[in-house]
Design a protein around this motif. Structure first.
Motif, PDB file in Angstrom:
ATOM      1  N   PRO A   1      -2.130  45.040 -13.422  1.00  0.00           N
ATOM      2  CA  PRO A   1      -1.445  45.137 -14.712  1.00  0.00           C
ATOM      3  C   PRO A   1      -1.995  46.255 -15.593  1.00  0.00           C
ATOM      4  O   PRO A   1      -1.234  46.904 -16.307  1.00  0.00           O
ATOM      5  N   ALA A   2      -3.309  46.468 -15.553  1.00  0.00           N
ATOM      6  CA  ALA A   2      -3.898  47.544 -16.361  1.00  0.00           C
ATOM      7  C   ALA A   2      -3.419  48.909 -15.886  1.00  0.00           C
ATOM      8  O   ALA A   2      -3.158  49.801 -16.702  1.00  0.00           O
ATOM      9  N   ARG A   3      -3.288  49.082 -14.580  1.00  0.00           N
ATOM     10  CA  ARG A   3      -2.797  50.362 -14.059  1.00  0.00           C
ATOM     11  C   ARG A   3      -1.335  50.584 -14.455  1.00  0.00           C
ATOM     12  O   ARG A   3      -0.941  51.702 -14.814  1.00  0.00           O
ATOM     13  N   ARG A   4      -0.536  49.525 -14.387  1.00  0.00           N
ATOM     14  CA  ARG A   4       0.863  49.662 -14.811  1.00  0.00           C
ATOM     15  C   ARG A   4       0.956  49.954 -16.303  1.00  0.00           C
ATOM     16  O   ARG A   4       1.808  50.743 -16.737  1.00  0.00           O
ATOM     17  N   LEU A   5       0.091  49.328 -17.087  1.00  0.00           N
ATOM     18  CA  LEU A   5       0.058  49.587 -18.523  1.00  0.00           C
ATOM     19  C   LEU A   5      -0.304  51.044 -18.800  1.00  0.00           C
ATOM     20  O   LEU A   5       0.336  51.709 -19.628  1.00  0.00           O
ATOM     21  N   ALA A   6      -1.326  51.557 -18.106  1.00  0.00           N
ATOM     22  CA  ALA A   6      -1.753  52.943 -18.317  1.00  0.00           C
ATOM     23  C   ALA A   6      -0.646  53.923 -17.945  1.00  0.00           C
ATOM     24  O   ALA A   6      -0.409  54.913 -18.656  1.00  0.00           O
ATOM     25  N   LEU A   7       0.056  53.664 -16.848  1.00  0.00           N
ATOM     26  CA  LEU A   7       1.134  54.553 -16.425  1.00  0.00           C
ATOM     27  C   LEU A   7       2.295  54.515 -17.417  1.00  0.00           C
ATOM     28  O   LEU A   7       2.881  55.562 -17.752  1.00  0.00           O
ATOM     29  N   ALA A   8       2.620  53.317 -17.897  1.00  0.00           N
ATOM     30  CA  ALA A   8       3.715  53.190 -18.865  1.00  0.00           C
ATOM     31  C   ALA A   8       3.403  53.930 -20.158  1.00  0.00           C
ATOM     32  O   ALA A   8       4.307  54.460 -20.814  1.00  0.00           O
ATOM     33  N   LEU A   9       2.138  53.975 -20.541  1.00  0.00           N
ATOM     34  CA  LEU A   9       1.732  54.726 -21.718  1.00  0.00           C
ATOM     35  C   LEU A   9       1.702  56.223 -21.450  1.00  0.00           C
ATOM     36  O   LEU A   9       2.122  57.035 -22.292  1.00  0.00           O
TER      37      LEU A   9
ATOM     38  N   ALA B   1       5.186  50.281 -22.857  1.00  0.00           N
ATOM     39  CA  ALA B   1       4.032  49.573 -22.294  1.00  0.00           C
ATOM     40  C   ALA B   1       3.981  48.107 -22.694  1.00  0.00           C
ATOM     41  O   ALA B   1       3.226  47.336 -22.075  1.00  0.00           O
ATOM     42  N   SER B   2       4.754  47.709 -23.695  1.00  0.00           N
ATOM     43  CA  SER B   2       4.624  46.344 -24.223  1.00  0.00           C
ATOM     44  C   SER B   2       4.977  45.281 -23.188  1.00  0.00           C
ATOM     45  O   SER B   2       4.516  44.140 -23.292  1.00  0.00           O
ATOM     46  N   LYS B   3       5.776  45.628 -22.184  1.00  0.00           N
ATOM     47  CA  LYS B   3       6.133  44.623 -21.176  1.00  0.00           C
ATOM     48  C   LYS B   3       4.982  44.324 -20.222  1.00  0.00           C
ATOM     49  O   LYS B   3       5.073  43.395 -19.417  1.00  0.00           O
ATOM     50  N   TYR B   4       3.908  45.109 -20.305  1.00  0.00           N
ATOM     51  CA  TYR B   4       2.757  44.892 -19.442  1.00  0.00           C
ATOM     52  C   TYR B   4       1.547  44.351 -20.194  1.00  0.00           C
ATOM     53  O   TYR B   4       0.474  44.225 -19.620  1.00  0.00           O
ATOM     54  N   THR B   5       1.706  44.041 -21.479  1.00  0.00           N
ATOM     55  CA  THR B   5       0.573  43.549 -22.244  1.00  0.00           C
ATOM     56  C   THR B   5       1.074  42.628 -23.353  1.00  0.00           C
ATOM     57  O   THR B   5       2.185  42.096 -23.277  1.00  0.00           O
TER      58      THR B   5
ATOM     59  N   MET C   1       0.983  33.036 -13.880  1.00  0.00           N
ATOM     60  CA  MET C   1       1.877  34.160 -13.576  1.00  0.00           C
ATOM     61  C   MET C   1       1.858  35.201 -14.690  1.00  0.00           C
ATOM     62  O   MET C   1       1.901  36.408 -14.441  1.00  0.00           O
ATOM     63  N   GLU C   2       1.790  34.724 -15.935  1.00  0.00           N
ATOM     64  CA  GLU C   2       1.754  35.643 -17.074  1.00  0.00           C
ATOM     65  C   GLU C   2       0.506  36.518 -17.011  1.00  0.00           C
ATOM     66  O   GLU C   2       0.553  37.730 -17.216  1.00  0.00           O
ATOM     67  N   ARG C   3      -0.625  35.910 -16.700  1.00  0.00           N
ATOM     68  CA  ARG C   3      -1.871  36.666 -16.633  1.00  0.00           C
ATOM     69  C   ARG C   3      -1.896  37.612 -15.446  1.00  0.00           C
ATOM     70  O   ARG C   3      -2.544  38.657 -15.486  1.00  0.00           O
ATOM     71  N   SER C   4      -1.217  37.266 -14.378  1.00  0.00           N
ATOM     72  CA  SER C   4      -1.222  38.131 -13.199  1.00  0.00           C
ATOM     73  C   SER C   4      -0.288  39.325 -13.361  1.00  0.00           C
ATOM     74  O   SER C   4      -0.435  40.326 -12.664  1.00  0.00           O
ATOM     75  N   SER C   5       0.689  39.239 -14.271  1.00  0.00           N
ATOM     76  CA  SER C   5       1.648  40.328 -14.441  1.00  0.00           C
ATOM     77  C   SER C   5       1.395  41.160 -15.679  1.00  0.00           C
ATOM     78  O   SER C   5       1.956  42.243 -15.826  1.00  0.00           O
ATOM     79  N   ARG C   6       0.566  40.684 -16.604  1.00  0.00           N
ATOM     80  CA  ARG C   6       0.290  41.397 -17.844  1.00  0.00           C
ATOM     81  C   ARG C   6      -1.206  41.572 -18.042  1.00  0.00           C
ATOM     82  O   ARG C   6      -1.994  40.732 -17.624  1.00  0.00           O
ATOM     83  N   PHE C   7      -1.558  42.659 -18.711  1.00  0.00           N
ATOM     84  CA  PHE C   7      -2.954  42.882 -19.083  1.00  0.00           C
ATOM     85  C   PHE C   7      -3.139  42.334 -20.492  1.00  0.00           C
ATOM     86  O   PHE C   7      -2.684  42.928 -21.464  1.00  0.00           O
ATOM     87  N   LEU C   8      -3.801  41.187 -20.607  1.00  0.00           N
ATOM     88  CA  LEU C   8      -3.874  40.462 -21.873  1.00  0.00           C
ATOM     89  C   LEU C   8      -5.235  40.566 -22.544  1.00  0.00           C
ATOM     90  O   LEU C   8      -5.499  39.843 -23.500  1.00  0.00           O
TER      91      LEU C   8
ATOM     92  N   LYS D   1      -2.001  29.317 -26.074  1.00  0.00           N
ATOM     93  CA  LYS D   1      -0.741  28.630 -26.338  1.00  0.00           C
ATOM     94  C   LYS D   1       0.353  29.632 -26.692  1.00  0.00           C
ATOM     95  O   LYS D   1       1.513  29.462 -26.312  1.00  0.00           O
ATOM     96  N   SER D   2      -0.013  30.676 -27.455  1.00  0.00           N
ATOM     97  CA  SER D   2       0.968  31.693 -27.842  1.00  0.00           C
ATOM     98  C   SER D   2       1.530  32.407 -26.638  1.00  0.00           C
ATOM     99  O   SER D   2       2.718  32.643 -26.537  1.00  0.00           O
ATOM    100  N   VAL D   3       0.657  32.802 -25.694  1.00  0.00           N
ATOM    101  CA  VAL D   3       1.094  33.520 -24.511  1.00  0.00           C
ATOM    102  C   VAL D   3       1.971  32.646 -23.633  1.00  0.00           C
ATOM    103  O   VAL D   3       3.011  33.068 -23.133  1.00  0.00           O
ATOM    104  N   VAL D   4       1.582  31.403 -23.449  1.00  0.00           N
ATOM    105  CA  VAL D   4       2.337  30.486 -22.609  1.00  0.00           C
ATOM    106  C   VAL D   4       3.716  30.240 -23.209  1.00  0.00           C
ATOM    107  O   VAL D   4       4.726  30.157 -22.519  1.00  0.00           O
ATOM    108  N   ALA D   5       3.786  30.121 -24.552  1.00  0.00           N
ATOM    109  CA  ALA D   5       5.053  29.839 -25.227  1.00  0.00           C
ATOM    110  C   ALA D   5       6.079  30.934 -25.008  1.00  0.00           C
ATOM    111  O   ALA D   5       7.269  30.696 -25.049  1.00  0.00           O
ATOM    112  N   ARG D   6       5.608  32.172 -24.751  1.00  0.00           N
ATOM    113  CA  ARG D   6       6.529  33.264 -24.526  1.00  0.00           C
ATOM    114  C   ARG D   6       7.079  33.264 -23.119  1.00  0.00           C
ATOM    115  O   ARG D   6       8.005  33.971 -22.833  1.00  0.00           O
TER     116      ARG D   6
END
Length: 225
Positions: free
Chosen positions: A111-119, A157-161, A19-26, A220-225
């Motif tokens: 997620p990349a499109r949402r990141l670009a728009l947020a920026l 934009a940080s909420k998308y990456t 779910m984290e990977r599907s909602s954020r551009f990592l 592990k870092s991403v999952v922990a968040r």
């Protein structure tokens, strides 16, 4: 002891990671930050030498000069800004595309499109606002404004990456507010924020997520968040 495949906690962790990977551009590349920082430092140096060659006090005279002097310098400054932005985007595209391919991801995903728009929204707004400051006689506030609006764009934009983008954004805002108190040091703060700030962030991100052996730690870092 239950096998990992049947462990409910392991399954929940795996679902959360998906779910984290599907909602954020990592797949942002730290090397793109390093490249953008180098471009910013070169741009600041070019701008400094240009202003020194056209004005006796360089940047300080431009801030205190007449509207005619600022209008005369505007075409060069817009051209320099456009070249810097273009080069920074090319560097970001190259290294980020390389990382997305390595990660098996798609570059222009949802997620990349949402990141670009947020920026884009804070950046375009800030750019137009700072242009009006420059033309209206408040040139000393242009670089502080650029730093603050860029920091707000990163926070947005940080909420998308990756969460580390938030800290870079807070750093830019802090430098912008400090620059407001020391406007004569504008070019130095520009180099600190857009140059060294990006380089430092990029090196941290590269060592944390991209260097050999860092992939497991990053997951592990991403999952922990």
């Amino acid at each position: 002891m239950k096998p990992a495949a049947q462990d409910p906690l392991a399954q929940l962790t795996e679902i959360r990671a998906i779910m984290e990977r599907s909602s954020r551009f990592l797949s942002l590349s730290g090397l793109s930050g390093v490249g953008a920082g180098v471009v910013a430092l070169l741009g600041a140096l070019i701008g400094h030498f240009y202003l020194q060659s056209h004005y006796s006090d360089g940047y300080l005279q431009l801030m205190r000069g007449s509207a005619a002097e600022r209008s005369a310098a505007l075409p060069f400054l817009l051209l320099l800004s456009g070249v810097m932005i273009g080069l920074a985007l090319l560097v970001a595209f190259f290294f980020t595309q390389r990382r997305t391919k390595h990660d098996g991801q798609v570059l222009w995903s949802g997620p990349a499109r949402r990141l670009a728009l947020a920026l884009a929204v804070p950046l375009v707004t800030g750019g137009l606002f700072c242009l009006r400051l420059f033309l209206g006689g408040d040139a000393a506030m242009v670089i502080p404004g650029l730093l603050v609006f860029y920091g707000l764009a990163l926070l947005n934009a940080s909420k998308y990456t990756l969460d580390e983008i938030r800290w870079l954004g807070l750093t830019q805002i802090g430098l912008g507010l400090l620059c407001m108190m020391l406007p004569g040091w504008g070019l130095i703060f520009f180099g600190l924020g857009f140059g060294l700030g990006h380089i430092g962030y990029g090196l941290v991100m590269y060592n944390r997520y991209e260097r050999p052996g860092a992939a497991t730690v990053a997951c592990k870092s991403v999952v922990a968040r």
